[in-house]
Write a protein that holds these residues in place. Structure first.
Motif, PDB file in Angstrom:
ATOM      1  N   LEU A  91       1.423  -1.033  -0.290  1.00 28.42           N
ATOM      2  CA  LEU A  91       0.072   0.269   0.183  1.00 28.42           C
ATOM      3  C   LEU A  91       0.871   1.008   0.020  1.00 28.42           C
ATOM      4  O   LEU A  91       0.334   2.231  -0.823  1.00 28.42           O
ATOM      5  CB  LEU A  91      -1.470  -0.315   1.246  1.00 28.42           C
ATOM      6  N   GLU A  92       2.088   0.940   0.599  1.00 27.65           N
ATOM      7  CA  GLU A  92       2.677   2.474   0.646  1.00 27.65           C
ATOM      8  C   GLU A  92       3.406   2.796  -0.409  1.00 27.65           C
ATOM      9  O   GLU A  92       4.175   3.927  -1.002  1.00 27.65           O
ATOM     10  CB  GLU A  92       4.015   2.084   1.932  1.00 27.65           C
ATOM     11  N   LYS A  93       3.749   1.406  -1.319  1.00 23.66           N
ATOM     12  CA  LYS A  93       4.636   1.866  -2.533  1.00 23.66           C
ATOM     13  C   LYS A  93       3.508   2.381  -3.873  1.00 23.66           C
ATOM     14  O   LYS A  93       3.370   3.324  -4.710  1.00 23.66           O
ATOM     15  CB  LYS A  93       4.798   0.329  -3.699  1.00 23.66           C
ATOM     16  N   LEU A  94       1.785   1.300  -3.104  1.00 24.24           N
ATOM     17  CA  LEU A  94       1.039   2.329  -4.559  1.00 24.24           C
ATOM     18  C   LEU A  94       1.402   3.646  -3.852  1.00 24.24           C
ATOM     19  O   LEU A  94       0.776   4.496  -5.061  1.00 24.24           O
ATOM     20  CB  LEU A  94      -0.379   1.675  -4.163  1.00 24.24           C
ATOM     21  N   GLN A  95       1.230   3.925  -3.335  1.00 23.62           N
ATOM     22  CA  GLN A  95       0.909   5.757  -2.483  1.00 23.62           C
ATOM     23  C   GLN A  95       2.146   6.627  -3.512  1.00 23.62           C
ATOM     24  O   GLN A  95       1.673   7.595  -4.175  1.00 23.62           O
ATOM     25  CB  GLN A  95       0.625   5.499  -0.952  1.00 23.62           C
ATOM     26  N   ARG A  96       3.566   6.104  -3.415  1.00 20.01           N
ATOM     27  CA  ARG A  96       4.508   6.581  -3.700  1.00 20.01           C
ATOM     28  C   ARG A  96       4.596   6.580  -5.427  1.00 20.01           C
ATOM     29  O   ARG A  96       4.474   8.188  -6.047  1.00 20.01           O
ATOM     30  CB  ARG A  96       5.827   5.759  -3.096  1.00 20.01           C
ATOM     31  N   LEU A  97       3.902   6.121  -5.907  1.00 18.89           N
ATOM     32  CA  LEU A  97       4.009   5.943  -7.470  1.00 18.89           C
ATOM     33  C   LEU A  97       2.072   6.507  -7.538  1.00 18.89           C
ATOM     34  O   LEU A  97       2.766   7.098  -8.716  1.00 18.89           O
ATOM     35  CB  LEU A  97       3.685   4.109  -7.895  1.00 18.89           C
ATOM     36  N   ASN A  98       1.582   6.257  -7.386  1.00 23.38           N
ATOM     37  CA  ASN A  98       0.739   7.275  -7.855  1.00 23.38           C
ATOM     38  C   ASN A  98      -0.071   8.472  -6.788  1.00 23.38           C
ATOM     39  O   ASN A  98      -0.635   8.967  -7.738  1.00 23.38           O
ATOM     40  CB  ASN A  98      -1.385   6.106  -7.458  1.00 23.38           C
ATOM     41  N   ALA A  99       1.192   9.345  -5.897  1.00 22.26           N
ATOM     42  CA  ALA A  99       0.735  10.177  -5.610  1.00 22.26           C
ATOM     43  C   ALA A  99      -0.173  10.765  -4.718  1.00 22.26           C
ATOM     44  O   ALA A  99      -0.925  11.557  -5.575  1.00 22.26           O
ATOM     45  CB  ALA A  99       1.600  10.907  -6.619  1.00 22.26           C
ATOM     46  N   THR A 100      -1.329   9.177  -4.070  1.00 20.46           N
ATOM     47  CA  THR A 100      -2.270   9.810  -3.728  1.00 20.46           C
ATOM     48  C   THR A 100      -1.971  10.840  -2.075  1.00 20.46           C
ATOM     49  O   THR A 100      -1.038  10.021  -1.539  1.00 20.46           O
ATOM     50  CB  THR A 100      -3.113   8.170  -3.544  1.00 20.46           C
ATOM     51  N   ASP A 101      -3.182  10.642  -1.636  1.00 23.62           N
ATOM     52  CA  ASP A 101      -2.779  11.483  -0.062  1.00 23.62           C
ATOM     53  C   ASP A 101      -2.122  10.340   0.530  1.00 23.62           C
ATOM     54  O   ASP A 101      -2.651   9.285   0.833  1.00 23.62           O
ATOM     55  CB  ASP A 101      -4.487  11.695  -0.115  1.00 23.62           C
ATOM     56  N   VAL A 102      -1.882  10.681   1.212  1.00 21.33           N
ATOM     57  CA  VAL A 102      -1.065  10.188   2.596  1.00 21.33           C
ATOM     58  C   VAL A 102      -2.029   9.802   4.241  1.00 21.33           C
ATOM     59  O   VAL A 102      -2.349   9.152   4.189  1.00 21.33           O
ATOM     60  CB  VAL A 102       0.446  10.203   3.238  1.00 21.33           C
ATOM     61  N   SER A 103      -2.193  11.311   3.706  1.00 18.27           N
ATOM     62  CA  SER A 103      -3.241  11.753   5.090  1.00 18.27           C
ATOM     63  C   SER A 103      -4.665  12.836   4.902  1.00 18.27           C
ATOM     64  O   SER A 103      -4.523  13.390   3.964  1.00 18.27           O
ATOM     65  CB  SER A 103      -2.382  11.491   6.711  1.00 18.27           C
ATOM     66  N   LEU A 104      -5.916  12.517   5.557  1.00 15.51           N
ATOM     67  CA  LEU A 104      -5.941  13.792   4.928  1.00 15.51           C
ATOM     68  C   LEU A 104      -7.842  13.921   6.806  1.00 15.51           C
ATOM     69  O   LEU A 104      -7.449  12.869   7.555  1.00 15.51           O
ATOM     70  CB  LEU A 104      -7.231  13.526   3.837  1.00 15.51           C
ATOM     71  N   PRO A 105      -7.837  15.241   6.441  1.00 18.46           N
ATOM     72  CA  PRO A 105      -8.698  15.303   8.203  1.00 18.46           C
ATOM     73  C   PRO A 105      -9.836  14.729   7.298  1.00 18.46           C
ATOM     74  O   PRO A 105     -10.441  14.794   6.294  1.00 18.46           O
ATOM     75  CB  PRO A 105      -8.991  17.182   7.979  1.00 18.46           C
ATOM     76  N   ALA A 106     -10.543  14.182   8.721  1.00 18.19           N
ATOM     77  CA  ALA A 106     -12.085  13.827   8.613  1.00 18.19           C
ATOM     78  C   ALA A 106     -13.136  14.335   7.254  1.00 18.19           C
ATOM     79  O   ALA A 106     -13.316  13.491   6.540  1.00 18.19           O
ATOM     80  CB  ALA A 106     -12.647  12.957   9.416  1.00 18.19           C
ATOM     81  N   GLY A 107     -12.918  15.119   7.472  1.00 19.55           N
ATOM     82  CA  GLY A 107     -13.504  16.144   7.220  1.00 19.55           C
ATOM     83  C   GLY A 107     -13.652  16.094   5.421  1.00 19.55           C
ATOM     84  O   GLY A 107     -15.019  16.013   4.678  1.00 19.55           O
ATOM     85  N   LYS A 108     -12.561  15.838   5.299  1.00 20.19           N
ATOM     86  CA  LYS A 108     -12.047  16.525   3.631  1.00 20.19           C
ATOM     87  C   LYS A 108     -12.438  15.238   2.945  1.00 20.19           C
ATOM     88  O   LYS A 108     -12.700  14.819   2.098  1.00 20.19           O
ATOM     89  CB  LYS A 108     -11.004  16.873   3.700  1.00 20.19           C
ATOM     90  N   THR A 109     -11.763  14.239   3.325  1.00 18.93           N
ATOM     91  CA  THR A 109     -11.875  12.799   3.437  1.00 18.93           C
ATOM     92  C   THR A 109     -13.493  11.868   2.765  1.00 18.93           C
ATOM     93  O   THR A 109     -13.326  11.391   2.284  1.00 18.93           O
ATOM     94  CB  THR A 109     -11.594  11.696   4.262  1.00 18.93           C
TER      95      THR A 109
END
Length: 334
Positions: free
Chosen positions: A299-317
């Protein structure tokens, strides 16, 4: 540029694009009260609908350039030239423009017929939506001996070791240097479509785990429910658009398109919650196939490759984010 900054640019450019589309279609629909009576002939009205479909497509072009080429080039995620990108955009826009023209003609025909064609038109729209689902692109077969062909063979071995059903692999090129994507064709359980970047950035074992994860969506019924929700939601919007009062067939076409556009925009506030739940269950399914640390690393590798969000406030999520940020996905594995 960090993943958070990259995703913020994409998010706000997307929201601005949606806002521009909503504003344009409603402005055209309301202003049709004044200009539509000036075009009494049927041929003239059809020509105007075609022109408006083109205008609405061109409204998106600045945002498409920003998100599809300028941003991707700036962060080094693509090496595609602007000319090549524009060619791809024109081909995709031709299909999108045809769909938009069909939608405008649909509502125009309903008003033009005095409502006599309502149910046949609604049935025709339903058939078109099903065809869209059925004709999801399947990619192309790899050349014998190529990197993709060797990867597909290794992937088949890993799927067998995971006791997962075999898949026929088809490849597509999304002109992205980093992002890894793939999907199972909705009506062909054994057809796995993968971006060519998968063969460059993932191991066969990692790809097999992700393919197994996609299989969970099908076996759990999530894929079927997602298709039913999408078609049902769109059909509800189309049905509502058919019965909006209008003074002319031209205005009926634009009001119908405005209602459907607004209805689809509302879906972005509702359905991502369900998708996030499915995502978490799919992640947990991986724990039945691999150790927790291996799943976390994937999952960490996918995040790096796809440049997805690492963290977000609950409201924005909760809004516009069908995929949970990495921190939430990792917490769910604990």
């Amino acid at each position: 540029m960090t993943a958070e900054q990259y995703q913020r640019v994409r998010l706000w450019a997307g929201i601005t694009s949606i806002g521009a589309n909503l504003g344009a279609i409603w402005m055209l629909a309301i202003s049709a009260l004044w200009w539509a009576p000036l075009i009494p002939s049927t041929g003239g009205q059809l020509a105007v609908l075609g022109l408006l479909a083109l205008v609405l497509m061109l409204i998106n072009l600045p945002f498409e350039i920003l998100l599809g080429h300028a941003l991707e080039t700036a962060v080094g995620r693509t090496r595609q030239s602007f000319r090549a990108w524009l060619g791809d955009w024109l081909r995709q826009s031709a299909r999108a423009g045809a769909t938009l023209s069909f939608g405008l003609l649909f509502f125009w025909g309903h008003h033009f017929s005095g409502g006599a064609w309502s149910w046949p038109l609604l049935g025709g729209a339903f058939v078109v939506m099903l065809l869209v689902v059925l004709f999801v692109p399947q990619g192309v077969a790899a050349l014998p001996g190529s990197v993709e062909d060797r990867f597909a063979l290794a992937l088949a071995g890993e799927l067998a070791r995971l006791h997962q059903p075999p898949s026929v692999v088809r490849w597509f090129d999304n002109s992205d240097e980093e992002s890894v994507n793939g999907y199972l064709v909705p009506w062909r359980a054994a057809c796995l479509c993968l971006a060519t970047t998968v063969a460059r950035h993932l191991t066969p074992r990692e790809a097999a785990l992700l393919a197994a994860r996609e299989g969970w969506f099908r076996r759990s019924g999530a894929t079927a429910r997602a298709v039913c929700i999408a078609v049902g939601w769109l059909m509800t919007g189309v049905g509502a658009g058919l019965f909006i009062p209008a003074d002319s067939a031209l205005q009926a076409a634009l009001l119908g398109a405005a209602v459907v556009t607004t209805w689809c925009f509302a879906a972005l506030f509702i359905w991502p919650t369900l998708n996030r739940s499915w995502m978490r269950h799919a992640d947990l399914f991986l724990l039945t196939l691999a150790p927790r640390e291996e799943v976390r690393a994937l999952l960490e590798k996918l995040q790096r490759l796809n440049a997805t969000d690492v963290s977000l406030p609950a409201g924005k999520t909760a809004v516009f984010h069908p995929i949970p940020p990495l921190t939430s996905r990792l917490e769910a594995l604990s």
